[in-house]
Scaffold this motif. Structure first.
Motif, PDB file in Angstrom:
ATOM      1  N   PRO A   1       0.097  -5.530   3.241  1.00  0.00           N
ATOM      2  CA  PRO A   1      -0.992  -5.111   4.133  1.00  0.00           C
ATOM      3  C   PRO A   1      -1.276  -3.614   4.005  1.00  0.00           C
ATOM      4  CG  PRO A   1       1.021  -5.425   5.381  1.00  0.00           C
ATOM      5  CD  PRO A   1       1.301  -5.924   3.997  1.00  0.00           C
ATOM      6  N   SER A   2      -2.420  -3.201   4.525  1.00  0.00           N
ATOM      7  CA  SER A   2      -2.849  -1.801   4.384  1.00  0.00           C
ATOM      8  C   SER A   2      -1.855  -0.830   5.009  1.00  0.00           C
ATOM      9  CB  SER A   2      -4.225  -1.612   5.018  1.00  0.00           C
ATOM     10  OG  SER A   2      -4.203  -1.957   6.402  1.00  0.00           O
ATOM     11  N   CYS A   3      -1.145  -1.254   6.061  1.00  0.00           N
ATOM     12  CA  CYS A   3      -0.198  -0.355   6.721  1.00  0.00           C
ATOM     13  C   CYS A   3       1.047  -0.114   5.875  1.00  0.00           C
ATOM     14  CB  CYS A   3       0.196  -0.918   8.085  1.00  0.00           C
ATOM     15  SG  CYS A   3       1.012  -2.519   8.010  1.00  0.00           S
ATOM     16  N   ALA A   4       1.240  -0.870   4.797  1.00  0.00           N
ATOM     17  CA  ALA A   4       2.431  -0.730   3.956  1.00  0.00           C
ATOM     18  C   ALA A   4       2.151   0.006   2.649  1.00  0.00           C
ATOM     19  CB  ALA A   4       3.023  -2.107   3.651  1.00  0.00           C
ATOM     20  N   VAL A   5       0.960   0.566   2.513  1.00  0.00           N
ATOM     21  CA  VAL A   5       0.607   1.228   1.261  1.00  0.00           C
ATOM     22  C   VAL A   5       1.487   2.448   1.001  1.00  0.00           C
ATOM     23  CG1 VAL A   5      -1.218   2.554   0.116  1.00  0.00           C
ATOM     24  CG2 VAL A   5      -1.739   0.356   1.141  1.00  0.00           C
ATOM     25  N   VAL A   6       1.901   3.150   2.059  1.00  0.00           N
ATOM     26  CA  VAL A   6       2.763   4.318   1.859  1.00  0.00           C
ATOM     27  C   VAL A   6       4.080   3.921   1.204  1.00  0.00           C
ATOM     28  CG1 VAL A   6       3.861   4.231   4.143  1.00  0.00           C
ATOM     29  CG2 VAL A   6       3.673   6.415   2.948  1.00  0.00           C
ATOM     30  N   GLU A   7       4.562   2.695   1.473  1.00  0.00           N
ATOM     31  CA  GLU A   7       5.787   2.218   0.831  1.00  0.00           C
ATOM     32  C   GLU A   7       5.584   2.040  -0.670  1.00  0.00           C
ATOM     33  OE1 GLU A   7       4.990   1.547   4.149  1.00  0.00           O
ATOM     34  OE2 GLU A   7       6.178  -0.216   4.713  1.00  0.00           O
ATOM     35  N   VAL A   8       4.401   1.513  -1.049  1.00  0.00           N
ATOM     36  CA  VAL A   8       4.077   1.369  -2.470  1.00  0.00           C
ATOM     37  C   VAL A   8       3.973   2.742  -3.124  1.00  0.00           C
ATOM     38  CG1 VAL A   8       2.364   0.506  -4.115  1.00  0.00           C
ATOM     39  CG2 VAL A   8       2.871  -0.802  -2.033  1.00  0.00           C
ATOM     40  N   PHE A   9       3.301   3.662  -2.451  1.00  0.00           N
ATOM     41  CA  PHE A   9       3.149   5.028  -2.958  1.00  0.00           C
ATOM     42  C   PHE A   9       4.511   5.672  -3.200  1.00  0.00           C
ATOM     43  CE2 PHE A   9       3.171   9.488  -1.416  1.00  0.00           C
ATOM     44  CZ  PHE A   9       2.547  10.085  -2.499  1.00  0.00           C
ATOM     45  N   ALA A  10       5.431   5.544  -2.232  1.00  0.00           N
ATOM     46  CA  ALA A  10       6.741   6.179  -2.358  1.00  0.00           C
ATOM     47  C   ALA A  10       7.528   5.610  -3.528  1.00  0.00           C
ATOM     48  CB  ALA A  10       7.527   6.004  -1.060  1.00  0.00           C
ATOM     49  N   GLY A  11       7.520   4.284  -3.676  1.00  0.00           N
ATOM     50  CA  GLY A  11       8.247   3.669  -4.784  1.00  0.00           C
ATOM     51  C   GLY A  11       7.662   4.034  -6.144  1.00  0.00           C
ATOM     52  N   ALA A  12       6.316   4.040  -6.233  1.00  0.00           N
ATOM     53  CA  ALA A  12       5.664   4.380  -7.497  1.00  0.00           C
ATOM     54  C   ALA A  12       5.919   5.834  -7.867  1.00  0.00           C
ATOM     55  CB  ALA A  12       4.162   4.113  -7.391  1.00  0.00           C
ATOM     56  N   PHE A  13       5.782   6.723  -6.882  1.00  0.00           N
ATOM     57  CA  PHE A  13       6.014   8.144  -7.147  1.00  0.00           C
ATOM     58  C   PHE A  13       7.403   8.373  -7.732  1.00  0.00           C
ATOM     59  CE2 PHE A  13       8.874  11.176  -5.231  1.00  0.00           C
ATOM     60  CZ  PHE A  13       8.496  12.345  -5.877  1.00  0.00           C
TER      61      PHE A  13
END
Length: 288
Positions: free
Chosen positions: A237-249
């Motif tokens: 969901p949109s509220c979990a995008v920061v988790e994707v960002f952190a892992g990708a970074f």
């Protein structure tokens, strides 16, 4: 607790445990050779050489009786630290919320990228290697339990007021996190730069943009110093995008292939009971 038990089973140890309900994790442990019972009783630990308890069961009859019999007893976070602190590559994910999803996403991505990894989190990953040099853990702040861990790298998602039965206010939460940062080599923070030299604010160099697609998936663009690094889609969901960002970074900084990272993100199906979409016969959709 499930991951710790699976780790011991993989090492050939005899494992038994207590859980009031016979859920998916219990069935998984039984299939791997563990003995699981569903009623608390001191007889459950009469042949034990070690008793590991969670913060929810530290006052159970098993732990009380084991201590009376001088059977060694350790908390879950102490036992986790024994496994974690001796690893060659130690990564911890912390934050008041979102850390289970980020931990399992990071482990999924590392596996997708061909790396063997051991994962200890609040949910059980589909693939796990319990003899890997790289260990990724979910560092929980409740009762300062993550202070037993000494990571190489920490990804911090957020620091907010939670667990009011233990922390008096947000300042106490912040002090706990600062102690954790001080005993870690490097900290990558999504919630602002601290004064400590080893804490780096991700948003100084990185940023992300997101939009919701017609099929309900999120499309994420990640930039480094305003240069586009990656475009990917996720069913989270949109509220979990920061988790994707952190892992990708984190994987960018480790030099992994960006296209493979994007493919790994798109293949991640999420975590049970964390915004999990469930089809039922009664209604169209339930979000757990």
């Amino acid at each position: 607790m499930t991951a710790l038990a699976l780790s011991d089973l993989a090492q050939g140890k005899v494992v038994a445990g207590v859980d009031k309900s016979d859920g998916e994790n219990c069935r998984l442990l039984k299939s791997k050779g563990a003995k699981v019972v569903h009623t608390h009783a001191k007889e459950n630990v009469k042949d034990a050489t070690l008793v590991v308890y969670s913060l929810a069961t530290e006052n159970s009859c098993e732990v009380s009786w084991a201590k009376q019999q001088n059977i060694p007893c350790v908390s879950r976070h102490q036992y986790l630290a024994e496994k974690f602190n001796h690893a060659k590559n130690k990564i911890a994910v912390c934050g008041t919320h979102g850390k289970t999803t980020t931990t399992l996403l990071l482990c999924h991505l590392l596996n997708y990228l061909g790396q063997k990894v051991t994962c200890f989190a609040g949910a059980t990953p589909k693939t796990n290697c319990y003899c890997a040099d790289c260990v990724v853990v979910e560092g929980c702040e409740y009762k300062d339990s993550f202070l037993t861990l000494h990571p190489d790298d920490v990804i911090c998602l957020n620091v907010e007021f939670d667990h009011p039965d233990y922390f008096k206010d947000v300042k106490e939460v912040e002090r706990s996190f600062k102690k954790f940062f001080a005993q870690s080599k490097r900290v990558f923070s999504c919630c602002g730069k601290a004064k400590e030299k080893n804490v780096f604010d991700l948003f100084e160099d990185y940023r992300y943009a997101q939009k919701t697609l017609l099929d309900g998936r999120e499309e994420i663009e990640i930039y480094k110093r305003d240069l586009l690094q990656l475009v990917c889609q996720t069913s989270l969901p949109s509220c979990a995008v920061v988790e994707v960002f952190a892992g990708a970074f984190y994987l960018f900084e480790k030099g992994f292939n960006k296209e493979k990272i994007a493919q790994g993100i798109e293949s991640f199906c999420g975590v049970s009971r964390r915004w999990q979409k469930i089809q039922t016969k009664w209604c169209k959709l339930v979000v757990d």
